[in-house]
Scaffold this active site. Structure first.
Site, PDB file in Angstrom:
ATOM      1  CB  ALA A  64       2.677  38.237  83.892  1.00 52.40           C
ATOM      2  N   GLY A 108       3.860  39.238  78.626  1.00 52.17           N
ATOM      3  CA  GLY A 108       3.060  40.239  78.827  1.00 52.17           C
ATOM      4  C   GLY A 108       3.610  41.482  78.486  1.00 52.17           C
ATOM      5  CD  GLU A 111       0.383  38.509  75.907  1.00 52.67           C
ATOM      6  OE1 GLU A 111       0.770  38.551  77.016  1.00 52.67           O
ATOM      7  OE2 GLU A 111      -0.361  37.605  75.506  1.00 52.67           O
ATOM      8  CD  GLU A 131       3.554  34.331  77.100  1.00 54.49           C
ATOM      9  OE1 GLU A 131       4.048  33.891  76.159  1.00 54.49           O
ATOM     10  OE2 GLU A 131       3.157  35.560  77.227  1.00 54.49           O
TER      11      GLU A 131
HETATM   12  N1  DAK Z   1       8.824  37.758  86.510  1.00 58.31           N
HETATM   13  C1  DAK Z   1       9.246  37.661  87.736  1.00 58.31           C
HETATM   14  N2  DAK Z   1      10.631  37.850  87.735  1.00 58.31           N
HETATM   15  C2  DAK Z   1      11.460  37.995  86.386  1.00 58.31           C
HETATM   16  C3  DAK Z   1      10.801  38.017  85.226  1.00 58.31           C
HETATM   17  C4  DAK Z   1       9.358  37.595  85.217  1.00 58.31           C
HETATM   18  N3  DAK Z   1       8.575  37.624  84.325  1.00 58.31           N
HETATM   19  N4  DAK Z   1      11.759  38.192  84.303  1.00 58.31           N
HETATM   20  C5  DAK Z   1      13.112  38.406  84.936  1.00 58.31           C
HETATM   21  N5  DAK Z   1      12.741  38.376  86.212  1.00 58.31           N
HETATM   22  C6  DAK Z   1      13.821  38.558  87.330  1.00 58.31           C
HETATM   23  C7  DAK Z   1      14.696  37.331  87.544  1.00 58.31           C
HETATM   24  O1  DAK Z   1      14.062  36.286  88.326  1.00 58.31           O
HETATM   25  C8  DAK Z   1      15.745  37.783  88.005  1.00 58.31           C
HETATM   26  O2  DAK Z   1      15.576  38.218  89.764  1.00 58.31           O
HETATM   27  P1  DAK Z   1      16.424  37.803  91.002  1.00 58.31           P
HETATM   28  O3  DAK Z   1      17.024  36.441  90.794  1.00 58.31           O
HETATM   29  O4  DAK Z   1      17.833  38.631  90.519  1.00 58.31           O
HETATM   30  O5  DAK Z   1      16.010  38.252  92.126  1.00 58.31           O
HETATM   31  C9  DAK Z   1      15.858  39.543  87.650  1.00 58.31           C
HETATM   32  O6  DAK Z   1      14.772  39.641  87.046  1.00 58.31           O
HETATM   33  C10 DAK Z   1      17.000  39.257  86.427  1.00 58.31           C
HETATM   34  O7  DAK Z   1      16.629  38.236  85.550  1.00 58.31           O
HETATM   35  P2  DAK Z   1      17.653  37.340  85.091  1.00 58.31           P
HETATM   36  O8  DAK Z   1      18.637  37.025  86.253  1.00 58.31           O
HETATM   37  O9  DAK Z   1      16.912  36.339  84.681  1.00 58.31           O
HETATM   38  O10 DAK Z   1      18.318  38.015  83.795  1.00 58.31           O
HETATM   39  P3  DAK Z   1      18.918  37.298  82.730  1.00 58.31           P
HETATM   40  O11 DAK Z   1      19.449  38.518  81.735  1.00 58.31           O
HETATM   41  O12 DAK Z   1      19.799  36.209  82.793  1.00 58.31           O
HETATM   42  O13 DAK Z   1      17.728  36.993  81.554  1.00 58.31           O
HETATM   43  C11 DAK Z   1      15.270  37.039  80.726  1.00 58.31           C
HETATM   44  C12 DAK Z   1      16.596  37.938  81.201  1.00 58.31           C
HETATM   45  C13 DAK Z   1      14.361  38.329  80.482  1.00 58.31           C
HETATM   46  C14 DAK Z   1      15.716  36.378  79.291  1.00 58.31           C
HETATM   47  C15 DAK Z   1      14.872  36.113  81.777  1.00 58.31           C
HETATM   48  O14 DAK Z   1      14.776  36.592  83.060  1.00 58.31           O
HETATM   49  C16 DAK Z   1      13.569  35.503  81.509  1.00 58.31           C
HETATM   50  O15 DAK Z   1      13.534  34.484  80.655  1.00 58.31           O
HETATM   51  N6  DAK Z   1      12.611  35.976  82.095  1.00 58.31           N
HETATM   52  C17 DAK Z   1      11.120  35.387  81.886  1.00 58.31           C
HETATM   53  C18 DAK Z   1      10.575  35.859  80.646  1.00 58.31           C
HETATM   54  C19 DAK Z   1       9.256  34.997  80.615  1.00 58.31           C
HETATM   55  O16 DAK Z   1       9.119  33.679  80.534  1.00 58.31           O
HETATM   56  N7  DAK Z   1       8.175  35.897  80.422  1.00 58.31           N
HETATM   57  C20 DAK Z   1       6.919  35.439  80.136  1.00 58.31           C
HETATM   58  C21 DAK Z   1       6.112  35.436  81.466  1.00 58.31           C
HETATM   59  S1  DAK Z   1       4.639  34.623  81.431  1.00 58.31           S
HETATM   60  C22 DAK Z   1      -2.802  37.882  81.219  1.00 58.31           C
HETATM   61  C23 DAK Z   1      -1.677  38.853  80.955  1.00 58.31           C
HETATM   62  C24 DAK Z   1      -0.539  38.571  80.529  1.00 58.31           C
HETATM   63  C25 DAK Z   1       0.161  37.431  81.013  1.00 58.31           C
HETATM   64  C26 DAK Z   1      -0.518  36.550  81.587  1.00 58.31           C
HETATM   65  C27 DAK Z   1      -2.196  36.825  81.640  1.00 58.31           C
HETATM   66  N8  DAK Z   1      -4.033  38.164  81.667  1.00 58.31           N
HETATM   67  C28 DAK Z   1      -4.430  39.524  81.406  1.00 58.31           C
HETATM   68  C29 DAK Z   1      -5.004  37.371  81.959  1.00 58.31           C
HETATM   69  C30 DAK Z   1       1.374  36.933  80.763  1.00 58.31           C
HETATM   70  C31 DAK Z   1       2.133  36.234  81.019  1.00 58.31           C
HETATM   71  C32 DAK Z   1       3.467  36.172  80.898  1.00 58.31           C
HETATM   72  O17 DAK Z   1       4.236  37.160  80.560  1.00 58.31           O
END
Ligand code: DAK
Length: 257
Positions: A64, A108, A111, A131
């Site tokens: 997300a 997400g 998921e 998360e």
């Molecule tokens: N959200 C927003 N931007 C994201 C992102 C994310 N989840 N993942 C990556 N980006 C963006 C980065 O901010 C960066 O943007 P700029 O700085 O270039 O503007 C760009 O994508 C490239 O990412 P990185 O520079 O970080 O690239 P790397 O190759 O170094 O790393 C990575 C890639 C995927 C390992 C890293 O970006 C990362 O760890 N991303 C976050 C992963 C994460 O924590 N995902 C879980 C998010 S929480 C619900 C349903 C679902 C959910 C919640 C509620 N309901 C139905 C109620 C879900 C929650 C989640 O998914």
């Protein structure tokens, strides 16, 4: 439809691409709504027999959109039922949906892939529920579907540590159905989807419904459901066509009825 999601028709297959390459395909309202709208359209199209959901070569979806989510408070998340309804559109699709995952499928994204009927993974795929690292927990089925797919031990490990699982481990653990070299992922997934879409659509839908029942019911209830649906398949013209074609040593021509 928004450009955050692109949809294409390949023969009898509806292809849905998540298209936010600058944000690792992070899932925002436009993406979730775009996927749901594409599914609505393909479900309503009788010429389509199977759907494929994919991203790009770096990311299926990295979760997300954290930038959007970070300022939500409890009341907002609860009152808006934070993206729940349209997120679950994949789950309610009656035609099969294959996730073709290359690169990251995190949070997400993982998921979403698990809501699909099966996952084909590129050899560079990485799955995770990280998360915990950002102060929350999986919210779209990660704590429930992951243990069912890979068992409690590995699911607990992934959700508590936030570690990622590569394609080989994911295949060995039962999360993914096939590993495909990254450059052939889409072609091979579309080929499998065309095979599925070439069969009788009501039979395909019955099979999907019956397999999914295995996760919703005790064994005897599931077996009874399967038996009833199996009996019902003898009401189909396509069952007569399939079995007659076999006896006559020719290819069947299914009419989806
Ligand atoms: N959200 C927003 N931007 C994201 C992102 C994310 N989840 N993942 C990556 N980006 C963006 C980065 O901010 C960066 O943007 P700029 O700085 O270039 O503007 C760009 O994508 C490239 O990412 P990185 O520079 O970080 O690239 P790397 O190759 O170094 O790393 C990575 C890639 C995927 C390992 C890293 O970006 C990362 O760890 N991303 C976050 C992963 C994460 O924590 N995902 C879980 C998010 S929480 C619900 C349903 C679902 C959910 C919640 C509620 N309901 C139905 C109620 C879900 C929650 C989640 O998914």
């Amino acid at each position: 439809m928004t450009t955050a999601v692109l949809s294409e028709i390949h023969g009898k297959v509806g292809l849905i691409r998540i298209n936010r390459p600058d944000a690792m395909n992070a899932l925002n309202d436009a993406v979730v709504e775009g996927i749901a709208a594409a599914i609505d359209a393909f479900e309503a199209d009788p010429a389509i027999g199977c759907l494929v959901l994919t991203g790009n070569d770096k990311a299926f979806a990295a979760g997300a959109d954290i930038g959007v989510m970070k300022s939500f408070d409890y009341m907002h998340a609860y009152q808006t039922d934070f993206i729940t309804a349209r997120w679950e559109r994949i789950k309610t699709a009656r035609k099969p949906v294959i996730a073709a995952v290359a690169g990251y499928a995190l949070g997400g994204g993982c998921e979403f892939a698990m809501m699909c009927d099966m996952i084909y993974a590129a050899d560079n795929a990485k799955f995770g529920q990280p998360e915990v690292k950002i102060g929350t927990l999986p919210g779209a089925g990660g704590t429930q579907r992951l243990p069912r797919a890979i068992g409690k031990a590995k699911a607990m490990d992934m959700c508590l540590t936030g570690r990622l699982m590569d394609a080989v481990e994911a295949e060995k653990s039962g999360l993914v159905a096939r590993i495909i070299p990254a450059e052939q992922l889409l072609e091979e997934t579309l080929k499998a989807a065309q095979t599925i879409a070439g069969y009788s659509l009501p039979v395909i839908m019955m099979i999907k419904e019956a397999v999914n029942r295995a996760f919703e019911s005790p064994l005897n209830e599931g077996l009874l459901f399967e038996r009833r649906v199996f009996h019902a398949s003898f009401a189909l013209e396509d069952q007569k066509e399939g079995m007659n074609a076999f006896a006559e040593k020719r290819k069947p021509s299914f009419k989806n009825r």
